[in-house]
Design an enzyme around this catalytic site. Structure first.
Site, PDB file in Angstrom:
ATOM      1  N   CYS B 166       0.805  -1.217   0.000  1.00 59.77           N
ATOM      2  CA  CYS B 166       0.000   0.000   0.000  1.00 59.77           C
ATOM      3  C   CYS B 166       0.839   1.269   0.000  1.00 59.77           C
ATOM      4  CB  CYS B 166      -0.944  -0.043   1.188  1.00 59.77           C
ATOM      5  SG  CYS B 166      -1.870  -1.585   1.186  1.00 59.77           S
ATOM      6  N   HIS B 306      -2.015   8.283   5.946  1.00 55.59           N
ATOM      7  CA  HIS B 306      -2.276   6.985   5.316  1.00 55.59           C
ATOM      8  C   HIS B 306      -3.519   6.347   5.941  1.00 55.59           C
ATOM      9  CE1 HIS B 306      -1.502   3.245   3.263  1.00 55.59           C
ATOM     10  NE2 HIS B 306      -1.587   2.588   4.408  1.00 55.59           N
ATOM     11  N   GLU B 317       0.350   5.560  13.219  1.00 61.56           N
ATOM     12  CA  GLU B 317       0.659   6.730  12.393  1.00 61.56           C
ATOM     13  C   GLU B 317       0.519   8.016  13.202  1.00 61.56           C
ATOM     14  OE1 GLU B 317      -1.711   7.249   8.858  1.00 61.56           O
ATOM     15  OE2 GLU B 317      -0.371   8.817   8.094  1.00 61.56           O
ATOM     16  N   LYS B 338      -9.226   8.270   3.027  1.00 60.39           N
ATOM     17  CA  LYS B 338      -9.738   6.908   2.811  1.00 60.39           C
ATOM     18  C   LYS B 338     -11.151   6.733   3.393  1.00 60.39           C
ATOM     19  CE  LYS B 338      -5.315   4.492   2.338  1.00 60.39           C
ATOM     20  NZ  LYS B 338      -4.329   5.543   2.736  1.00 60.39           N
ATOM     21  N   HIS B 343      -9.599   2.109   0.502  1.00 63.27           N
ATOM     22  CA  HIS B 343      -8.148   1.967   0.409  1.00 63.27           C
ATOM     23  C   HIS B 343      -7.770   1.447  -0.978  1.00 63.27           C
ATOM     24  CE1 HIS B 343      -4.090   1.347   1.196  1.00 63.27           C
ATOM     25  NE2 HIS B 343      -4.121   0.551   2.244  1.00 63.27           N
ATOM     26  N   PHE B 403       1.974  -3.272   3.917  1.00 66.35           N
ATOM     27  CA  PHE B 403       2.338  -4.576   4.478  1.00 66.35           C
ATOM     28  C   PHE B 403       3.768  -4.896   4.044  1.00 66.35           C
ATOM     29  CE2 PHE B 403      -2.302  -6.328   4.429  1.00 66.35           C
ATOM     30  CZ  PHE B 403      -2.571  -5.641   5.599  1.00 66.35           C
TER      31      PHE B 403
END
Lengths: 82, 414
Positions: B166, B306, B317, B338, B343, B403
């Site tokens: 991502c 994010h 985050e 998002k 996403h 990831f």
């Protein structure tokens, strides 16, 4: 199956797979040079032709099918022997 | 930061293109973001009926409608989306004249042509190897979207595909920045594309418990930083920007949207899928990005987070931002778009960089949809229901994490 019917069948396949207009599918046309197909697309056309006409087109034969007429004649003969 | 503070060879953004769950272009997407619109819906298709998660955020338009049929059928959807976004960006940039040998492409994807792969596996099982498409490999390979754009634009300075889950779309823009700085290209089409709304990826993400299971209320499923968040919503789309040297952009009279001041990257080396709880890896990327940009925390007025709406990631985050910005975080308005888009995986970083640019240009941070009750662990100034004005002249940051522990931050200024 007549040559005209086979030609019509190829026109349908070429429209579906490569977006070639039916008017452009004439016997003397070369798949690679005139109709702008690449070798991957020729494999796809051959597979579709096998399904549509119930014939087998081995790779060794496929490489000799340069023009639409070559393919039409091939299918006509293969159909007779099948 | 003023123009004179920047190096003469600054890299600027001159074109934007996007297809997202909110719209088929940048203007519609931005309009939706400002309004806090919803891109998530129930998947009514038969293949989704038995899945534990039956919601997603599909692209708002059908990409194959805009590509001749014979051309579209030898492109995976991820390639179609990338091509259309690149065309938009290129047209938006005024079709810059550039030597093919000086034009590069960096188009990322998290997953690549997965729906083609799976559809052709069905063909293999049902009809045998002889009926597998000769276009399968070019359609499934991760670099397929980059190659499609490379061919369409005749780009000969290189075509690259960073793959970092991502973070991929942001990494693509960072690589584009590097290519121009290193003198390997003058103009770069950079961004990401993703089209993975298919039963298997949905089942896989659901098996990780990464997706929100709110099948009954899709419009409320993606809720970054909210106390009730319970996973992300799988989205689909593409975002591509045109990067070029400031000097050449000015020389040709191109419109300059923003300067890409810098980028920072790091890796967690912590866990395959979970973030470091204190966000140390993300903080390193953020700090490196600010240093690369030559600015300090007090120069930043906006962050597009994010934040995907997962319980662990959003808090990590928020901690990373507080770690790097300290008290200066109080004057940074943070948005998590998002909530509206879902996403977009490998396209997310690119689409959100575009959102960051437009936020800076319009001086307004888009709202964070569904942020009703912020998590107590999130100590940030969040744009919630309404758009928030931004401090004039302040820089913006776009974060993207993936990831594998990939962390990317981009710094932009208008």
């Amino acid at each position: 199956m007549t040559q005209q019917e086979i030609l019509q069948g190829f026109a349908e396949i070429l429209d579906e797979i490569a977006g070639v207009a039916a008017d452009d599918v004439k016997p003397e046309k070369s798949f690679l040079d005139d109709l702008d197909l690449d070798s991957l697309t020729m494999v796809e056309v051959a597979t579709a032709a096998e399904d549509k006409f119930h014939v087998k087109i081995p790779d060794d034969d496929l490489k000799d099918l340069k023009t639409v007429q070559d393919a039409v004649v091939y299918v006509e003969k293969a159909g007779v022997s099948a | 930061v003023t123009a004179t503070d920047r190096s003469r060879d600054a890299v600027v953004v001159t074109g934007l293109g996007a297809l997202t769950p909110l719209g088929g272009d940048v203007a519609t997407t931005w309009h939706g973001l400002r309004a806090g619109a919803n891109g998530t819906r129930v998947l009514s298709e038969d293949w989704a009926a038995e899945l534990p998660v039956r919601i997603a955020a599909p692209c708002a338009v059908e990409p194959s409608d805009s590509i001749p049929r014979a051309e579209a059928r030898r492109m995976d959807r991820v390639q179609q989306l990338a091509l259309l976004a690149a065309r938009q960006a290129w047209a938006d940039a005024g079709e810059p004249e550039v030597e093919p040998e000086r034009l590069a492409v960096v188009v990322a994807s998290g997953i690549g042509g997965v729906s083609t792969l799976l559809a052709q596996y069905d063909v293999l099982k049902e009809r045998g190897a002889s009926r597998v498409s000769p276009h399968l490999v070019p359609m499934l390979m991760p670099n397929g979207a980059a190659a499609t754009v490379e061919l369409a634009f005749g780009a000969r300075a290189g075509a690259h595909t960073p793959v970092s889950a991502c973070a991929s779309g942001a990494e693509a823009i960072a690589v584009g920045l590097d290519l121009i700085r290193a003198g390997r290209a003058d103009v770069v089409l950079a961004g990401g594309s993703e089209a993975a709304i298919h039963a298997l990826p949905l089942a896989g993400f659901a098996a990780m418990r990464a997706l929100s299971p709110r099948n009954d209320e899709p419009e409320a499923a993606s809720r970054p930083f909210d106390k009730a968040r319970d996973g992300f919503v799988l989205g689909e789309g593409a975002g591509i920007v045109v990067l070029e040297r400031e000097s050449t952009a000015k020389a040709r009279g191109g419109r300059i949207y923003a300067t890409l001041l810098g980028a920072g990257a790091s890796s967690d080396a912590h866990h395959m899928a979970a973030p470091e709880p204190n966000g140390a890896g993300a903080a390193r990327a953020l700090g490196l990005a600010l240093r690369d940009a030559g600015i300090g925390p007090s120069d930043v007025g906006h962050i597009n987070a994010h934040a995907t709406s997962t319980p662990l990631g959003d808090v990590a985050e928020a901690r990373a931002i507080r770690t790097v910005f300290g008290a200066d975080a109080d004057s940074v308005v943070v948005s998590a778009t998002k909530g509206s888009t879902g996403h977009l995986l490998g396209a997310a970083g690119a689409v959100e960089a575009i959102a960051t640019i437009l936020a800076l240009r319009e001086g307004v941070a888009p709202p964070t949809r569904n942020l009703a009750d912020p998590d107590d662990e999130v100590d940030l100034d969040l744009a919630r229901v309404d758009p928030r004005p931004l401090r004039y002249g302040a820089c913006g940051v776009s974060n993207a994490f993936g990831f594998g522990g990939h962390n990317l931050s981009l710094v932009l200024a208008v």
